[in-house]
Write a protein that holds these residues in place. Structure first.
Motif, PDB file in Angstrom:
ATOM      1  N   ARG A 359       0.835  -1.210   0.000  1.00  0.00           N
ATOM      2  CA  ARG A 359       0.000   0.000   0.000  1.00  0.00           C
ATOM      3  C   ARG A 359       0.868   1.258   0.000  1.00  0.00           C
ATOM      4  O   ARG A 359       0.598   2.218  -0.738  1.00  0.00           O
ATOM      5  CB  ARG A 359      -0.927  -0.005   1.221  1.00  0.00           C
ATOM      6  N   SER A 362       2.901   1.560  -3.429  1.00  0.00           N
ATOM      7  CA  SER A 362       2.056   1.808  -4.605  1.00  0.00           C
ATOM      8  C   SER A 362       1.152   3.018  -4.411  1.00  0.00           C
ATOM      9  O   SER A 362       0.283   3.273  -5.244  1.00  0.00           O
ATOM     10  CB  SER A 362       1.197   0.577  -4.897  1.00  0.00           C
ATOM     11  N   ARG A 365      -2.573   2.230  -4.456  1.00  0.00           N
ATOM     12  CA  ARG A 365      -3.205   1.708  -5.670  1.00  0.00           C
ATOM     13  C   ARG A 365      -3.378   0.190  -5.593  1.00  0.00           C
ATOM     14  O   ARG A 365      -4.218  -0.373  -6.272  1.00  0.00           O
ATOM     15  CB  ARG A 365      -2.383   2.076  -6.906  1.00  0.00           C
ATOM     16  N   HIS A 366      -2.531  -0.454  -4.788  1.00  0.00           N
ATOM     17  CA  HIS A 366      -2.566  -1.913  -4.682  1.00  0.00           C
ATOM     18  C   HIS A 366      -2.478  -2.334  -3.225  1.00  0.00           C
ATOM     19  O   HIS A 366      -2.113  -1.546  -2.353  1.00  0.00           O
ATOM     20  CB  HIS A 366      -1.419  -2.535  -5.475  1.00  0.00           C
ATOM     21  N   SER A 367      -2.814  -3.615  -2.995  1.00  0.00           N
ATOM     22  CA  SER A 367      -2.747  -4.197  -1.662  1.00  0.00           C
ATOM     23  C   SER A 367      -2.516  -5.698  -1.801  1.00  0.00           C
ATOM     24  O   SER A 367      -2.388  -6.227  -2.915  1.00  0.00           O
ATOM     25  CB  SER A 367      -4.045  -3.934  -0.893  1.00  0.00           C
ATOM     26  N   ASP A 370      -4.634  -7.709  -4.298  1.00  0.00           N
ATOM     27  CA  ASP A 370      -4.219  -7.849  -5.700  1.00  0.00           C
ATOM     28  C   ASP A 370      -3.250  -9.006  -5.877  1.00  0.00           C
ATOM     29  O   ASP A 370      -3.248  -9.677  -6.917  1.00  0.00           O
ATOM     30  CB  ASP A 370      -3.586  -6.546  -6.188  1.00  0.00           C
ATOM     31  N   LEU A 393       3.817  -5.484  -8.172  1.00  0.00           N
ATOM     32  CA  LEU A 393       2.803  -4.511  -7.753  1.00  0.00           C
ATOM     33  C   LEU A 393       3.421  -3.290  -7.081  1.00  0.00           C
ATOM     34  O   LEU A 393       2.908  -2.179  -7.209  1.00  0.00           O
ATOM     35  CB  LEU A 393       1.798  -5.173  -6.802  1.00  0.00           C
TER      36      LEU A 393
END
Length: 412
Positions: A359, A362, A365-367, A370, A393
């Motif tokens: 998190r 990114s 945008r992602h975690s 994903d 990611l």
């Protein structure tokens, strides 16, 4: 003479080509009759067209569990653990008897039949087999039960097509067999539709299984499971019973088992039911001594999705994390074919740290969600795959995953 309608050239080609690519559908019917007096089930496989199948080579496993084989065509038992059926030309059947009761090393049952009910996995009724069939053949499998007098119903994780009949269809398998948990006899059942899933919670009468409690908890968390895994089973069967059944939980792609005395949420904030539900949704299969992935993710999301649904406040969540830390403080490595409870707890802590790192790196945008979705697209997953998806990611090397916990330990 009336004029013939003109067909588009492409349609003519399709009509002409149809016989070469259309699958030859052949019925494969399973018939199961329970025999409580002898602790056996009588199983019969019937092929509508025996010549469609060259052979079925069965892995019979434990010696003596399967017996009394009779076959149209040829049956050859190469060893106590394997046997091959070569069907006859026309309608062909293979029948045998299977011992239902199965005791684990702990002395408790993971399959059992009494005078009033039977609880087992379909995997045991029809053992795994290597199928060799004619080109262009598609087997259409159905499962039917013949119940003893006084037994009222049967429940499986497969779509029902009649009173005691079910359609078996496993797109990932060439040989469709009735895998997953099943329960027959004098039952109590609670049903609901959650999302697009038909959910049934079933148990023998008098076994103390809290069917409505289970269904309520599933309803409470279901939306969170859908949001993470972006898929759900078409049908889910939850079964359970009391002692002397095994005091734990076990999942299959379309079903799961829970002992009647297992709490829905333990005092330490974890849930065996929700843990097994993650396995049902995610269906992640690990290799290369990476059991920490599937077990760690199952425990991580069992806790995390209960928290997201509002079932754990921040103070309680922090106590859960502290419990995991205390339990796993001596764990030095996570690699292995089967992780322990303490190793699973340590894996959860690692995944929590990784989620935070993804998190942050990114910019939210992602975690970890994903990462899981990427793993779900893979047939088999190893630690290197997990690291590659995570680092992709976050756009670079992970500090959290650069740890001795994930190194394969060298044998002395």
């Amino acid at each position: 003479m009336p004029a013939r309608p003109n067909l588009p050239f492409c349609a003519v080609l399709l009509v002409a080509a149809a016989p070469s690519w259309a699958a030859n559908k052949v019925d494969l019917d399973y018939h199961v009759r329970f025999l409580p007096q002898s602790d056996q089930a009588e199983v019969r496989l019937t092929l509508e067209q025996g010549s469609a199948v060259r052979s079925l080579r069965f892995e019979l496993g434990e010696q003596g569990r399967y017996s009394d084989f009779q076959a149209d065509g040829q049956w050859q038992q190469e060893s106590p653990g394997t046997g091959t059926w070569r069907p006859g030309e026309g309608k062909s059947s293979l029948s045998y008897r299977m011992r239902v009761d199965h005791v684990r090393a702990s002395g408790r049952f993971d399959a059992r039949m009494t005078e009033y009910w039977a609880l087992l996995r379909g995997d045991d009724l029809v053992p795994s087999a290597h199928l060799e069939q004619q080109d262009g053949v598609e087997l259409v499998a159905r499962l039917e039960f013949e119940l003893p007098e006084g037994w009222k119903s049967v429940e499986t994780g497969w779509p029902r097509i009649g009173k005691n009949r079910f359609r078996i269809d496993s797109p990932a398998r060439l040989f469709d067999r009735p895998t997953g948990w099943l329960l027959a006899g004098r039952l109590g059942v609670r049903r609901a539709t959650l999302g697009d899933t038909e959910v049934s919670v079933a148990a023998p009468l008098g076994e103390g299984v809290r069917r409505m409690d289970i269904l309520t908890l599933l309803t409470f968390v279901w939306d969170e499971y859908q949001a993470v895994f972006l898929r759900e089973p078409g049908k889910l069967l939850v079964v359970g019973a009391g002692d002397p059944m095994w005091r734990g939980g076990l999942s299959a792609p379309n079903s799961l088992y829970m002992h009647a005395d297992r709490p829905l949420v333990s005092e330490n904030g974890t849930s065996s039911l929700l843990h097994e539900l993650v396995h049902v949704f995610a269906r992640i299969h690990d290799v290369d001594e990476s059991d920490w992935i599937s077990e760690g993710l199952a425990e991580y999301y069992a806790i995390e999705l209960l928290r997201r649904a509002g079932g754990l406040g921040q103070d309680r969540y922090e106590r859960v994390v502290q419990h995991l830390a205390d339990w796993s403080r001596k764990v030095q490595n996570l690699r292995g074919e089967r992780v322990s409870g303490a190793e699973t707890a340590r894996a959860v802590l690692l995944l929590q740290q990784l989620d935070g790192e993804i998190r942050t790196r990114s910019e939210n945008r992602h975690s970890l969600d994903d990462v899981v979705r990427g793993l779900m697209r893979m047939e088999r997953v190893g630690t290197d795959d997990f690291i590659a998806i995570s680092e992709n990611l976050m756009g670079g090397k992970s500090q959290v995953l650069d740890t001795p916990l994930l190194a394969i330990e060298k044998q002395p």
